[in-house]
Design a protein around this motif. Structure first.
Motif, mmCIF file in Angstrom:
data_model
loop_
_atom_site.group_PDB
_atom_site.id
_atom_site.type_symbol
_atom_site.label_atom_id
_atom_site.label_comp_id
_atom_site.label_asym_id
_atom_site.label_seq_id
_atom_site.Cartn_x
_atom_site.Cartn_y
_atom_site.Cartn_z
ATOM 1 N N PRO A 87 0.805 -1.219 0.000
ATOM 2 C CA PRO A 87 0.000 0.000 0.000
ATOM 3 C C PRO A 87 0.838 1.269 0.000
ATOM 4 N N GLY A 88 2.108 1.166 0.415
ATOM 5 C CA GLY A 88 2.971 2.339 0.502
ATOM 6 C C GLY A 88 4.315 2.108 -0.156
ATOM 7 N N VAL A 89 5.372 2.524 0.520
ATOM 8 C CA VAL A 89 6.704 2.515 -0.088
ATOM 9 C C VAL A 89 7.399 1.166 0.012
ATOM 10 N N ILE A 90 6.879 0.229 0.811
ATOM 11 C CA ILE A 90 7.498 -1.087 0.943
ATOM 12 C C ILE A 90 6.428 -2.167 0.825
ATOM 13 N N PRO A 91 6.792 -3.349 0.348
ATOM 14 C CA PRO A 91 5.860 -4.475 0.396
ATOM 15 C C PRO A 91 5.731 -4.976 1.824
ATOM 16 N N LEU A 92 4.558 -5.435 2.203
ATOM 17 C CA LEU A 92 4.310 -5.878 3.573
ATOM 18 C C LEU A 92 4.731 -7.332 3.734
ATOM 19 N N ARG A 93 6.009 -7.523 3.823
ATOM 20 C CA ARG A 93 6.639 -8.829 4.042
ATOM 21 C C ARG A 93 8.057 -8.545 4.532
ATOM 22 N N PRO A 94 8.786 -9.585 4.955
ATOM 23 C CA PRO A 94 10.182 -9.362 5.326
ATOM 24 C C PRO A 94 10.963 -8.731 4.186
ATOM 25 N N LEU A 95 11.756 -7.726 4.496
ATOM 26 C CA LEU A 95 12.430 -6.919 3.488
ATOM 27 C C LEU A 95 13.882 -7.338 3.335
ATOM 28 N N SER A 96 14.396 -7.183 2.134
ATOM 29 C CA SER A 96 15.828 -7.316 1.909
ATOM 30 C C SER A 96 16.495 -5.987 2.248
ATOM 31 N N ILE A 97 17.815 -6.011 2.320
ATOM 32 C CA ILE A 97 18.544 -4.773 2.629
ATOM 33 C C ILE A 97 18.307 -3.736 1.538
ATOM 34 N N GLY A 98 18.305 -4.180 0.284
ATOM 35 C CA GLY A 98 18.052 -3.242 -0.808
ATOM 36 C C GLY A 98 16.674 -2.617 -0.732
ATOM 37 N N GLU A 99 15.679 -3.388 -0.300
ATOM 38 C CA GLU A 99 14.325 -2.845 -0.193
ATOM 39 C C GLU A 99 14.226 -1.829 0.941
ATOM 40 N N ILE A 100 14.989 -2.028 1.996
ATOM 41 C CA ILE A 100 14.990 -1.051 3.090
ATOM 42 C C ILE A 100 15.573 0.277 2.607
ATOM 43 N N LEU A 101 16.712 0.221 1.932
ATOM 44 C CA LEU A 101 17.340 1.446 1.420
ATOM 45 C C LEU A 101 16.458 2.116 0.367
ATOM 46 N N ASP A 102 15.899 1.305 -0.538
ATOM 47 C CA ASP A 102 15.036 1.858 -1.579
ATOM 48 C C ASP A 102 13.764 2.452 -0.980
ATOM 49 N N GLY A 103 13.237 1.807 0.078
ATOM 50 C CA GLY A 103 12.049 2.345 0.724
ATOM 51 C C GLY A 103 12.304 3.710 1.354
ATOM 52 N N ALA A 104 13.496 3.897 1.940
ATOM 53 C CA ALA A 104 13.824 5.199 2.520
ATOM 54 C C ALA A 104 13.873 6.280 1.449
ATOM 55 N N VAL A 105 14.476 5.963 0.309
ATOM 56 C CA VAL A 105 14.536 6.937 -0.784
ATOM 57 C C VAL A 105 13.147 7.189 -1.359
ATOM 58 N N SER A 106 12.355 6.130 -1.504
ATOM 59 C CA SER A 106 10.996 6.287 -2.043
ATOM 60 C C SER A 106 10.138 7.156 -1.142
ATOM 61 N N ALA A 107 10.294 7.002 0.166
ATOM 62 C CA ALA A 107 9.534 7.839 1.095
ATOM 63 C C ALA A 107 9.938 9.303 0.962
ATOM 64 N N MET A 108 11.236 9.563 0.771
ATOM 65 C CA MET A 108 11.693 10.946 0.575
ATOM 66 C C MET A 108 11.095 11.537 -0.692
ATOM 67 N N ARG A 109 11.004 10.735 -1.741
ATOM 68 C CA ARG A 109 10.465 11.242 -3.000
ATOM 69 C C ARG A 109 8.948 11.407 -2.933
ATOM 70 N N ALA A 110 8.269 10.461 -2.315
ATOM 71 C CA ALA A 110 6.805 10.502 -2.296
ATOM 72 C C ALA A 110 6.281 11.603 -1.381
ATOM 73 N N HIS A 111 7.021 11.906 -0.332
ATOM 74 C CA HIS A 111 6.570 12.913 0.640
ATOM 75 C C HIS A 111 7.632 14.002 0.779
ATOM 76 N N TRP A 112 8.055 14.539 -0.347
ATOM 77 C CA TRP A 112 9.177 15.469 -0.336
ATOM 78 C C TRP A 112 8.847 16.789 0.354
ATOM 79 N N ARG A 113 7.573 17.166 0.356
ATOM 80 C CA ARG A 113 7.247 18.452 0.989
ATOM 81 C C ARG A 113 7.513 18.422 2.498
ATOM 82 N N PRO A 114 6.914 17.501 3.266
ATOM 83 C CA PRO A 114 7.242 17.490 4.693
ATOM 84 C C PRO A 114 8.684 17.083 4.967
ATOM 85 N N VAL A 115 9.247 16.196 4.140
ATOM 86 C CA VAL A 115 10.630 15.763 4.361
ATOM 87 C C VAL A 115 11.592 16.924 4.189
ATOM 88 N N LEU A 116 11.506 17.606 3.049
ATOM 89 C CA LEU A 116 12.390 18.739 2.828
ATOM 90 C C LEU A 116 12.038 19.907 3.740
#
Length: 402
Positions: A87-116
């Protein structure tokens, strides 16, 4: 569990004396098969499960609720088919290391207004304070005579170290406060992004504000613990003196570094637990230790890769700004190479801008990795993905008790 910005209510996490009671254990992830990650037969293997599908011979039943015994047969939606709910930036299952890093970047891009909004604002204010301190408040560094020998050389080296530490202290405190503010707000943003929901900066601040003082207490407690460990390790060598004291102090330094690294990883998830579970300081430390237990090396690997990426980004951004700052300095590169520390406004402003750019990118990335690593460990240990799917409104994950 609720769908509030923190999506975890106080007491939603199992206590130490309740571990294993009524908590479903997901199937073992492919990249983490340690003894602490014991999984129940009620859960499918990692990467091979999905929300119930309506394809085939009718709709599949709802996902097994926490604490309920599922069928041992091959139920619909448990085979190799649809991917896990996302439903959001990560799949709801155990994550790989790459998915954790990619999820952090995706969250920054998807919600750039409050993040920045929060990271840029805090970075600019903190850097202005640091520049003003460097220009008007901090004392000049102690000069060292290169020809000094014996006790005089040792005294000058000690005075220089004390001067550098005292000069670093104000900037360290300012950076710590800036990190606290950004971490508290950005953790809320990341938690919303997992559910696929947006959040304004005002909403994130309102949610995070009550947790800032406990987060400050957690940071101070960890800092005092680090100082105490380092003091105990170095004090015997310093008191002994001489060559033997130097050797003993070096061994103490190595031992303290190992202990501090182990503790840093062990308590790495304390801040997300404090923010998202509304836990008190000591409880959040115990929660972090419990979640990291049996996954220390994996946690260390994620943190090491995260800080390595931040270091690379820092070098890529800071070096050009540093070269430009030296070129604009009134004395030019020759004065900089001579060891002078009397920098002008042009040098401080340009390097300050570089620090703001670095912090604006590093703060949300680090906070995102920490929050997603915490979520990943709870998915592996406590089937948090089921609660997240319900909070996000994923079809087929309705609470059967409702």
């Amino acid at each position: 569990m609720n769908d509030s910005p923190g999506w975890a209510s106080p007491g939603s996490a199992p206590s130490d004396d309740q571990e294993g009671t009524g908590i479903p254990r997901p199937s073992a992830p492919a990249d983490d098969k340690g003894p602490a990650d014991q999984w129940s037969r009620d859960r499918p293997p990692a990467g091979q499960w999905s929300p119930p599908s309506t394809a085939g011979n009718g709709p599949a039943g709802p996902a097994p609720a926490p604490g309920r015994a599922g069928s041992t047969g091959g139920g619909a939606g448990w085979g190799r088919g649809p991917a896990a709910a996302k439903p959001g930036v990560i799949p709801l299952r155990p994550l790989s290391i790459g998915e954790i890093l990619d999820g952090a970047v995706s969250a920054m891009r998807a919600h750039w207004r409050p993040v920045l909004g929060i990271s840029l604002t805090v970075s600019v204010i903190s850097q202005i304070l640091i520049v003003l301190l460097q220009r008007y408040v901090l004392p000049e560094p102690v000069s060292i005579d290169p020809n000094a020998v014996g006790s005089e050389a040792l005294r000058q080296a000690t005075d220089s170290m004390e001067s550098q530490l005292s000069s670093m202290a104000p900037a360290t405190v300012i950076s710590m406060i800036a990190t606290l503010l950004t971490t508290s707000v950005l953790t809320v943003v990341i938690s919303r992004s997992v559910l696929g929901r947006g959040v304004t900066l005002g909403e994130a601040w309102a949610e995070a504000r009550p947790r800032i003082l406990p987060l400050l207490g957690l940071t101070l407690l960890l800092s005092l613990m680090n100082v105490a460990i380092m003091t105990v390790a170095l004090l015997p060598g310093l008191l002994l003196g001489g060559n033997g004291g130097v050797a003993l102090a070096f061994l103490g330094l190595v031992a303290a570094a190992v202990v501090l690294l182990w503790l840093m990883v062990r308590f790495a998830l304390a801040a997300p637990a404090l923010m998202l579970e509304r836990q008190p300081v000591l409880t959040s430390l115990r929660r972090s230790a419990k979640l990291v237990r049996g996954a220390w090396w994996r946690t260390f690997g994620v943190l090491a890769l995260t800080y390595l990426l931040i270091l690379v980004v820092t070098m890529v951004i800071a070096v050009p700004f540093g070269v430009l700052a030296v070129a604009l300095e009134s004395g030019g590169p020759a004065e900089f190479l001579s060891g002078s520390t009397d920098f002008g406004w042009s040098f401080l402003i340009v390097t300050g801008i570089g620090e703001v750019v670095v912090a604006t990118l590093a703060y949300p990335f680090a906070a995102g990795v920490m929050a997603l690593l915490y979520i990943d460990q709870r998915i592996r240990r406590e089937a948090l993905d089921l609660d997240l799917a319900r909070a996000a409104g994923v079809p087929g994950y309705e609470d059967p008790r409702s």
